[in-house]
Enzyme design. Structure first.
Site, PDB file in Angstrom:
ATOM      1  N   PRO A 122     134.128 112.777  -8.462  1.00  9.87           N
ATOM      2  CA  PRO A 122     133.786 112.663  -9.670  1.00  9.87           C
ATOM      3  C   PRO A 122     132.695 111.914  -9.988  1.00  9.87           C
ATOM      4  O   PRO A 122     132.069 111.450 -11.334  1.00  9.87           O
ATOM      5  CB  PRO A 122     135.022 112.149 -10.603  1.00  9.87           C
ATOM      6  CG  PRO A 122     135.781 111.477  -9.461  1.00  9.87           C
ATOM      7  CD  PRO A 122     135.327 111.679  -8.209  1.00  9.87           C
ATOM      8  N   ASP A 123     131.608 111.712  -9.270  1.00 10.46           N
ATOM      9  CA  ASP A 123     130.576 111.352  -8.845  1.00 10.46           C
ATOM     10  C   ASP A 123     129.295 111.864 -10.533  1.00 10.46           C
ATOM     11  O   ASP A 123     129.195 109.873 -11.172  1.00 10.46           O
ATOM     12  CB  ASP A 123     129.557 111.113  -7.704  1.00 10.46           C
ATOM     13  CG  ASP A 123     130.351 110.831  -6.846  1.00 10.46           C
ATOM     14  OD1 ASP A 123     132.090 111.291  -6.418  1.00 10.46           O
ATOM     15  OD2 ASP A 123     130.631 109.601  -5.822  1.00 10.46           O
ATOM     16  N   HIS A 124     129.059 112.388 -10.246  1.00  8.71           N
ATOM     17  CA  HIS A 124     128.127 112.741 -11.761  1.00  8.71           C
ATOM     18  C   HIS A 124     129.273 112.749 -12.594  1.00  8.71           C
ATOM     19  O   HIS A 124     128.255 111.957 -13.714  1.00  8.71           O
ATOM     20  CB  HIS A 124     127.513 114.286 -11.663  1.00  8.71           C
ATOM     21  CG  HIS A 124     126.938 113.734 -10.061  1.00  8.71           C
ATOM     22  ND1 HIS A 124     127.552 115.170  -8.997  1.00  8.71           N
ATOM     23  CD2 HIS A 124     125.305 114.600  -9.783  1.00  8.71           C
ATOM     24  CE1 HIS A 124     126.821 115.004  -7.612  1.00  8.71           C
ATOM     25  NE2 HIS A 124     125.221 115.140  -8.945  1.00  8.71           N
TER      26      HIS A 124
END
Length: 779
Positions: free
Chosen positions: A541-543
């Site tokens: 879920p980085d972005h």
């Protein structure tokens, strides 16, 4: 449906001064995008929901609307009028019966947003979307699955959930501008735009879609099985390993007993390990007889990134999630108790949790005097960026694109991993898309003089962003307590994999490990292939965690407008992911299967052409009737998911040949014209030429002085009436702006700057890096 909740630790949590206290929002959105304003409710806004109740999926409904006041009335009803008159922001579905332009003329500070699947005023604005449709058109579906098998739809509603987070950031940013300047805005929000930008952007930093290569050179097929971040069987299930750095490989090598077959120092390199046909089978044999708990414990002791692959239910029951109060009980108006993720933001060390459903709107607070409007929301805002890799890059880029002076603080001793490149001067298309509009300051924070200089910069800063391992800033003497002592107005936001507390807080924070332990990897498999894990090449879920972190920072800036003080916000990426599956948590608590109502087991069909596919979804009776009229499935009406599931063979027998006789583009167009949600599977290289993206102007071509080719990147976060298009300042080389920054921020004269450079306190652009970059430019 009025909902109430009382999170774990509620007495303490409710005492926190929620950043958006006093903000009033009218919400007229149904379905998964209702989650846009759920974030604002968690941050303290009073959100009044003015849409008729939709009981089709009560679990999804409570997940998207917990913490809001629900009036069960339409946006144009008399009951909604006083709410609209008092609102700071109005968020409605496109086409609803409300004249937003007239409201903005009457109240110039009002922020409005129309929400739709494809935006307004373009040729496909009337098309129908579902989460599978968004995955197909965003490019995500094309890289989900295993080579030689059909594309695999991701689980849950990841596309909509990520899109909601992007919209929430944009809405909070517009509110900050309106409260600061008295100038409102209108946002035409498209779920497809948000899905393209916030899930795993093909033209963004570290996009797994491109892996730094031109999109047209990528394979058209799905990744090979176990392509990266392999998942291996162990005694009681599966574990995922994520060995990247040489020191991590050394830990694994020693753990295995230093086998001679892998003693070559070349194994410290990822590419050499990936080319070895013997290595992965040897690691698999080594871990096969050990349990998940044993492997995790020993891996942490030896510095080897490894994590158990859990189901969603197993994750909910872990000691870590209990210790962090990551889940809480909420009660619906009928008294039914369900379990939900307990929010995603921690402020001042306190979990905000699910906001209590307000009984009355908060009193209008006193805001600071209005300031002059600027072309970009954050012009004049000073940001120190200590972030690294994807989350760090994106958190600060969002602010930089909107005008903030973002200073990327770098060190030659500890370079940002995103600077790893085939180019010796640390530049790539991936890096430049994540770091445009920033300046780079080389600074040795471990030098006492460097530490002191950072504190001088912090006195001048508005925001400090980071995503280090928990405790790192404290060990450097740069935590909020120390910074706030010299700058009480400072806002600090940080992100980590599992949060700053709990048994997992010290774990290495790689996204693939987060996906493993939260249940996403388990859910992202072919139904008939238990070893077919398909999340390995998706950067998530980085972005989206970066967008929530940036949103939290802006919310604290809003609080600063009325209180004058700053604050801290923390985001756990694992909890962002769990929040995207809130409806599944509610279902599990009621003994219901996860994944929503049953529907067709396959929604991706081949069409004519080489590996071309079309998504077809049916939401209910109207979609079924439209599909039957077009394709001629025949038989009795199938107006329930269970009936459609039972008739799968009949559906496939009619729909399959119909699709194979058409191109994916033609099939999509015919189905959408009939009102059936459908989409051609676009690959990343297809996105710029897809008519919708051209008309919306989502992408633009940029150039960098030290890259040989022009490249594509996103043009804007959301289309807006008032905010100018982001600048095109190229991403900096490491330390490129060092002298300029300390002169601008601290007023240091050239002699002082040279003395700091000579002492090794500040680090200008290294001469060898400069020479390599200049040589590349000449070529």
């Amino acid at each position: 449906m009025q909902t109430e909740s009382r999170p774990a630790g509620a007495a303490e949590s409710f005492a926190v001064d929620r950043p958006l206290a006093g903000i009033r929002v009218v919400d007229g959105v149904r379905g998964p995008l209702a989650a846009i304003t759920r974030y604002l409710a968690e941050l303290g806004a009073t959100v009044d929901r003015v849409v008729p109740a939709d009981p089709a999926d009560p679990f999804a409904d409570i997940a998207a609307n917990i913490g809001k006041r629900s009036f069960g009335a339409a946006i144009d009803s008399p009951a909604a009028q006083p709410l609209i008159a008092a609102a700071h922001a109005i968020v409605v579905e496109a086409g609803q019966c409300i004249d937003l332009a007239a409201l903005r003329r009457e109240r110039p500070a009002l922020v409005t947003m129309t929400v739709s699947d494809f935006g307004t005023g373009n040729p496909i604005s009337g098309w129908q979307a579902t989460d599978p449709v968004l995955h197909a058109l965003s490019g995500e579906l094309s890289r989900s699955g295993i080579r030689g098998q059909p594309p695999l739809l991701p689980p849950g509603e990841l596309a909509y959930q990520c899109a909601a987070s992007q919209a929430a950031f944009a809405l909070v940013a517009a509110l900050y501008n309106a409260l600061r300047t008295g100038v409102g805005d209108h946002i035409d929000y498209s779920a497809l735009d948000g899905a393209v930008q916030a899930l795993d952007p093909g033209y963004g930093i570290n996009g797994s879609a491109t892996m730094g290569r031109p999109a047209h050179l990528l394979s058209r097929d799905r990744p090979s099985r176990g392509f990266s971040y392999p998942i291996l069987r162990c005694a009681d299930g599966h574990v995922r390993i994520c060995i990247l750095a040489p020191r991590q490989w050394l830990g694994m090598f020693r753990w295995m007993g230093e086998p001679a077959a892998f003693a070559d120092p070349a194994f410290a390199g990822i590419s050499h390990r990936n080319r070895s046909p013997e290595l992965m089978p040897a690691i698999a044999a080594f871990i096969a007889e050990k349990t998940r708990a044993e492997l995790e414990a020993e891996g942490e002791r030896r510095g080897v990134p490894i994590a158990a692959v859990l189901t969603f239910a197993e994750c909910m029951a872990t000691e870590h999630m209990r210790a962090r109060h990551a889940f809480t009980e909420a009660r619906r108006d009928d008294g039914t108790a369900v379990t939900l993720p307990n929010g995603v933001v921690t402020v001042e060390g306190e979990r905000l949790g699910i906001a209590p459903t307000p009984t009355a709107a908060a009193t209008e607070p006193d805001w600071s005097p209005l300031q002059p409007a600027t072309a970009r929301i954050f012009t004049g805002l000073r940001v120190l960026d200590l972030g690294v890799i994807v989350v760090g890059a994106e958190q600060s880029r969002l602010l930089a694109d909107l005008g903030a002076d973002v200073i990327k603080v770098e060190s030659q001793a500890f370079p940002d991993g995103s600077r790893q490149s085939y180019l010796s001067y640390g530049m790539s298309i991936s890096f430049v898309t994540g770091h445009r509009n920033k300046r780079s300051l080389g600074l040795n924070l471990r030098d006492p003089a460097g530490h002191a200089l950072f504190l001088e910069l912090a006195k001048k800063a508005d925001v400090i962003l980071s995503n280090y391992k928990p405790g790192t800033l404290k060990s450097l003497g740069l935590d909020h307590e120390q910074i706030a002592a010299i700058n009480p107005a400072i806002v600090m936001a940080d992100s980590s994999a599992f949060g700053a507390t709990g048994p997992w807080s010290t774990r290495m924070g790689y996204g693939p490990l987060v996906r493993a332990v939260t249940g996403l990897a388990t859910a992202w498999r072919y139904p008939d292939d238990p070893e077919g894990f398909c999340d390995s090449v998706t950067v998530y879920p980085d972005h989206v965690a970066a967008r929530i972190g940036a949103m939290a920072a802006v919310a604290l800036l809003i609080r600063r407008l009325r209180t004058g003080r700053g604050g801290t916000a923390s985001i756990a990426q694992s909890e962002v992911m769990l929040a995207h599956f809130a409806a599944d948590a509610a279902r599990l608590s009621q003994g219901q299967p996860t994944g929503g109502p049953p529907d067709w087991p396959w929604q991706v069909y081949p069409t004519s052409g080489d590996d071309e596919w079309c998504v077809v979804t049916v939401r209910g009776g109207a979609d079924w009737s439209a599909l039957d009229a077009l394709v001629g499935v025949g038989g009795d009406p199938l107006d329930t998911p269970v009936a459609r599931l039972a008739a799968r063979d009949r559906i496939d027998a009619a729909l399959g040949p119909w699709l194979l006789a058409r191109t994916a583009d033609a099939a999509m167009t015919e189905l959408q014209a009939a009102g059936v949600p459908a989409a051609r599977m676009l690959r990343v290289a297809d996105l710029p030429d897809f008519a919708y993206f051209r008309e919306r102007g989502l992408f633009r071509t940029e150039a960098h002085p030290f890259l040989p080719d022009d490249f594509l990147t996103e043009r804007w976060h959301v289309p807006s009436l008032t905010n100018a298009e982001p600048p095109t300042r190229p991403a900096p080389l490491a330390g490129e702006d060092t002298a300029e920054v300390v002169a601008d921020w601290l007023g240091l004269d050239p002699a002082k700057v040279e003395a700091l450079i000579a002492a090794g306190v500040i680090e200008p652009l290294a001469e060898d890096v400069r020479a390599a970059a200049e040589a590349a430019r000449r070529v």
